[in-house]
Scaffold this motif. Structure first.
Motif, PDB file in Angstrom:
ATOM      1  N   VAL A   1      11.327  -5.643  -3.961  1.00 30.45           N
ATOM      2  CA  VAL A   1      10.381  -5.595  -2.834  1.00 30.45           C
ATOM      3  C   VAL A   1       9.383  -6.751  -2.911  1.00 30.45           C
ATOM      4  N   ALA A   2       8.851  -7.006  -4.100  1.00 29.12           N
ATOM      5  CA  ALA A   2       7.869  -8.087  -4.259  1.00 29.12           C
ATOM      6  C   ALA A   2       8.499  -9.436  -3.935  1.00 29.12           C
ATOM      7  N   TYR A   3       9.725  -9.647  -4.418  1.00 22.69           N
ATOM      8  CA  TYR A   3      10.345 -10.950  -4.177  1.00 22.69           C
ATOM      9  C   TYR A   3      10.694 -11.132  -2.702  1.00 22.69           C
ATOM     10  N   LEU A   4      11.293 -10.105  -2.091  1.00 24.34           N
ATOM     11  CA  LEU A   4      11.701 -10.230  -0.687  1.00 24.34           C
ATOM     12  C   LEU A   4      10.489 -10.291   0.238  1.00 24.34           C
ATOM     13  N   THR A   5       9.424  -9.585  -0.116  1.00 25.84           N
ATOM     14  CA  THR A   5       8.203  -9.685   0.693  1.00 25.84           C
ATOM     15  C   THR A   5       7.618 -11.091   0.634  1.00 25.84           C
ATOM     16  N   GLY A   6       7.602 -11.650  -0.549  1.00 25.63           N
ATOM     17  CA  GLY A   6       7.126 -13.021  -0.700  1.00 25.63           C
ATOM     18  C   GLY A   6       8.009 -14.002   0.041  1.00 25.63           C
ATOM     19  N   ALA A   7       9.317 -13.740   0.062  1.00 28.81           N
ATOM     20  CA  ALA A   7      10.232 -14.633   0.769  1.00 28.81           C
ATOM     21  C   ALA A   7      10.010 -14.580   2.275  1.00 28.81           C
ATOM     22  N   ALA A   8       9.743 -13.375   2.770  1.00 30.53           N
ATOM     23  CA  ALA A   8       9.549 -13.238   4.219  1.00 30.53           C
ATOM     24  C   ALA A   8       8.229 -13.850   4.675  1.00 30.53           C
ATOM     25  N   ALA A   9       7.200 -13.748   3.838  1.00 29.58           N
ATOM     26  CA  ALA A   9       5.877 -14.246   4.231  1.00 29.58           C
ATOM     27  C   ALA A   9       5.613 -15.657   3.739  1.00 29.58           C
ATOM     28  N   GLY A  10       6.533 -16.215   2.982  1.00 31.69           N
ATOM     29  CA  GLY A  10       6.308 -17.517   2.381  1.00 31.69           C
ATOM     30  C   GLY A  10       6.348 -18.640   3.400  1.00 31.69           C
ATOM     31  N   PRO A  11       5.926 -19.799   3.005  1.00 32.18           N
ATOM     32  CA  PRO A  11       5.858 -20.944   3.920  1.00 32.18           C
ATOM     33  C   PRO A  11       7.200 -21.519   4.279  1.00 32.18           C
ATOM     34  N   VAL A  12       8.237 -21.271   3.499  1.00 30.91           N
ATOM     35  CA  VAL A  12       9.538 -21.883   3.804  1.00 30.91           C
ATOM     36  C   VAL A  12      10.185 -21.203   4.985  1.00 30.91           C
ATOM     37  N   GLY A  13       9.912 -19.884   5.172  1.00 31.52           N
ATOM     38  CA  GLY A  13      10.419 -19.220   6.359  1.00 31.52           C
ATOM     39  C   GLY A  13      11.821 -18.697   6.195  1.00 31.52           C
ATOM     40  N   PRO A  14      12.360 -18.147   7.271  1.00 31.48           N
ATOM     41  CA  PRO A  14      13.651 -17.472   7.199  1.00 31.48           C
ATOM     42  C   PRO A  14      14.847 -18.398   7.108  1.00 31.48           C
ATOM     43  N   VAL A  15      14.646 -19.679   7.184  1.00 31.87           N
ATOM     44  CA  VAL A  15      15.798 -20.583   7.130  1.00 31.87           C
ATOM     45  C   VAL A  15      16.451 -20.578   5.767  1.00 31.87           C
ATOM     46  N   ALA A  16      15.760 -20.120   4.756  1.00 30.47           N
ATOM     47  CA  ALA A  16      16.331 -20.131   3.397  1.00 30.47           C
ATOM     48  C   ALA A  16      16.665 -18.726   2.919  1.00 30.47           C
ATOM     49  N   TRP A  17      16.942 -17.817   3.864  1.00 32.06           N
ATOM     50  CA  TRP A  17      17.239 -16.438   3.475  1.00 32.06           C
ATOM     51  C   TRP A  17      18.458 -16.353   2.565  1.00 32.06           C
ATOM     52  N   ASN A  18      19.441 -17.211   2.755  1.00 35.31           N
ATOM     53  CA  ASN A  18      20.632 -17.146   1.896  1.00 35.31           C
ATOM     54  C   ASN A  18      20.269 -17.369   0.432  1.00 35.31           C
ATOM     55  N   GLN A  19      19.311 -18.245   0.196  1.00 32.93           N
ATOM     56  CA  GLN A  19      18.884 -18.464  -1.188  1.00 32.93           C
ATOM     57  C   GLN A  19      18.189 -17.229  -1.752  1.00 32.93           C
ATOM     58  N   TYR A  20      17.394 -16.560  -0.923  1.00 37.98           N
ATOM     59  CA  TYR A  20      16.681 -15.378  -1.395  1.00 37.98           C
ATOM     60  C   TYR A  20      17.647 -14.220  -1.683  1.00 37.98           C
ATOM     61  N   VAL A  21      18.664 -14.111  -0.850  1.00 33.69           N
ATOM     62  CA  VAL A  21      19.673 -13.068  -1.092  1.00 33.69           C
ATOM     63  C   VAL A  21      20.380 -13.322  -2.412  1.00 33.69           C
ATOM     64  N   ILE A  22      20.670 -14.580  -2.679  1.00 34.09           N
ATOM     65  CA  ILE A  22      21.331 -14.907  -3.953  1.00 34.09           C
ATOM     66  C   ILE A  22      20.439 -14.525  -5.124  1.00 34.09           C
ATOM     67  N   VAL A  23      19.139 -14.845  -5.003  1.00 34.82           N
ATOM     68  CA  VAL A  23      18.206 -14.506  -6.081  1.00 34.82           C
ATOM     69  C   VAL A  23      18.129 -12.995  -6.259  1.00 34.82           C
ATOM     70  N   ALA A  24      18.127 -12.241  -5.140  1.00 34.33           N
ATOM     71  CA  ALA A  24      18.080 -10.779  -5.236  1.00 34.33           C
ATOM     72  C   ALA A  24      19.319 -10.228  -5.943  1.00 34.33           C
ATOM     73  N   VAL A  25      20.482 -10.815  -5.614  1.00 30.24           N
ATOM     74  CA  VAL A  25      21.710 -10.372  -6.295  1.00 30.24           C
ATOM     75  C   VAL A  25      21.641 -10.680  -7.786  1.00 30.24           C
ATOM     76  N   VAL A  26      21.080 -11.849  -8.099  1.00 26.12           N
ATOM     77  CA  VAL A  26      20.938 -12.206  -9.517  1.00 26.12           C
ATOM     78  C   VAL A  26      20.005 -11.226 -10.229  1.00 26.12           C
ATOM     79  N   LEU A  27      18.919 -10.807  -9.547  1.00 22.41           N
ATOM     80  CA  LEU A  27      18.008  -9.833 -10.140  1.00 22.41           C
ATOM     81  C   LEU A  27      18.735  -8.520 -10.461  1.00 22.41           C
ATOM     82  N   VAL A  28      19.552  -8.077  -9.522  1.00 25.63           N
ATOM     83  CA  VAL A  28      20.321  -6.845  -9.768  1.00 25.63           C
ATOM     84  C   VAL A  28      21.283  -7.032 -10.934  1.00 25.63           C
ATOM     85  N   ALA A  29      21.917  -8.201 -11.005  1.00 26.42           N
ATOM     86  CA  ALA A  29      22.846  -8.464 -12.108  1.00 26.42           C
ATOM     87  C   ALA A  29      22.106  -8.491 -13.449  1.00 26.42           C
TER      88      ALA A  29
END
Length: 394
Positions: A119-147
């Motif tokens: 939740v903390a990482y995805l919230t930061g990704a959504a509100a961050g300055p880079v914006g939604p154009v880099a969502w694929n990178q955030y999804v990858i990071v989330a999958v890595v966190l689960v792994a």
């Protein structure tokens, strides 16, 4: 500082250096050069670098307080996102701390840590300055966190499994030691019964022979000399048997140093009792069969103890009969005497009771599934009868 704390300190330093390097190298200029919009992302500065280092610092205590270290690491990460530095610059420390919680805490706590981290990482990704154009990178990071969380749980389960194996091995070792002590105690108890049988029998014979020699010493020196010779011979036999039994105690061996007496040795026992002054008749009925070693010894000891009892309590002029009967599936051993209990070794009219020797015999017979009957006969005298079951045609 213990070795694990030193390792964690070194790990925290390595992760901090790597995170600061990523923070500096992947600033707005680098992202813009790669064609990624930055949307007002703040360039690297001292404050941002300090926050990155603070996010990595809790790694030092990740084993002792893993959950607290994770919460402490999430605070600088949240500040990095809210201040416009972007997300992902301190994700290495977050992965290490999440792994530590999963590896050192239970399932419920580790699941809470995983959910909070996502939740903390995805919230930061959504509100961050880079914006939604880099969502694929955030999804990858989330999958890595689960792994990473799964790897920590796997390590914890493996550690618990190894601890269980060690505990089971320790329990088995303790059980084996307890079984060994019980076996030794049982063996020593058996040896104690053997020692009692030997001492009681031979000392009783020697006492009767010595009393007879004392009575005829003045009137018939030759007969007294024969009785004393018999005492000497019996004493030597007793010493030999006791030496063998005590030798087992000294060496902690499981078998005696010499062969055990058996039913085949009853004629020698009967002859010894005759020399002691008790007329004994031996009868063997039925077809002889090979007996199990335990039954063979128990039958011999039963006859030995019964004859010793007769010698001590039957009285002068008493006679005894030993009957060994081989029946299908059973060995019947009976010792009878016609004494009245008023002779040498027994007070006039003293009733014979089941003493320590006969108690030990009862234990022997019961051990091999047999039945022991002890008591006076209807027409006078005393009987000791043991019946042993024989299996597999024995």
């Amino acid at each position: 500082m213990d070795r694990s704390r030193l390792h964690d300190t070194v790990l925290a330093g390595v992760v901090a250096v790597a995170s600061v390097a990523l923070f500096v190298l992947y600033g707005p200029e680098r992202l813009q050069a790669e064609g990624l919009p930055v949307h007002g992302m703040r360039p690297p500065d001292a404050l941002g670098g300090l926050l990155v280092v603070l996010a990595c610092a809790p790694i030092v205590v990740r084993r002792r307080w893993p959950l607290s270290a994770l919460w402490a690491g999430l605070v600088p990460e949240t500040l990095l996102s809210s201040l416009g530095y972007g997300t992902g610059t301190s994700s290495l420390s977050g992965m290490v701390l999440l792994y530590s919680v999963a590896a050192h805490r239970g399932l419920a706590i580790s699941l809470v840590a995983l959910v909070v981290s996502l939740v903390a990482y995805l919230t930061g990704a959504a509100a961050g300055p880079v914006g939604p154009v880099a969502w694929n990178q955030y999804v990858i990071v989330a999958v890595v966190l689960v792994a990473v969380w799964g790897a920590g749980r796997s390590l914890r389960l493996r550690r618990a499994y190894m601890e269980e194996l060690k505990d089971r091995a320790a329990r088995l070792e303790r059980a084996h030691a307890a079984d060994t002590r019980a076996a030794r105690a049982e063996e020593r108890s058996r040896i104690a019964r053997e020692l009692h049988d030997v001492v009681a029998h031979h000392v009783s014979v020697m006492t009767v022979q010595a009393a007879a020699a004392r009575r005829v010493l003045a009137t018939d020196p030759e007969l007294a000399r024969e009785a004393l010779s018999a005492v000497e011979h019996t004493g030597r036999l007793a010493m030999t048997e006791m030496r063998n039994i005590v030798g087992v105690l000294r060496t902690d061996a499981q078998a005696e140093l010499g062969p055990q007496p058996a039913v085949r040795d009853l004629p020698a026992l009967v002859e010894l009792m005759r020399e002691a002054g008790l007329p004994v008749r031996l009868q063997v009925e039925g077809a002889e069969v090979a007996l199990p070693a335990g039954v063979d010894l128990a039958a011999y000891r039963t006859v030995q103890e019964a004859l010793t009892n007769s010698l001590r309590h039957a009285g002068a002029g008493a006679k005894a009969t030993v009957t060994v009967r081989y029946e299908p599936g059973e060995l019947d051993v009976r010792v009878e005497d016609d004494g009245v209990g008023d002779g040498v070794g027994a007070a006039a009219g003293e009733p014979r009771s089941e003493g320590h020797g006969l108690v030990g015999i009862r234990e022997r017979v019961t051990l091999y599934g047999g039945i022991l009957n002890i008591g006076p006969l209807p027409g006078g005298g005393f009987e000791v009868r043991a019946r042993f079951p024989l299996k597999d045609g024995q």
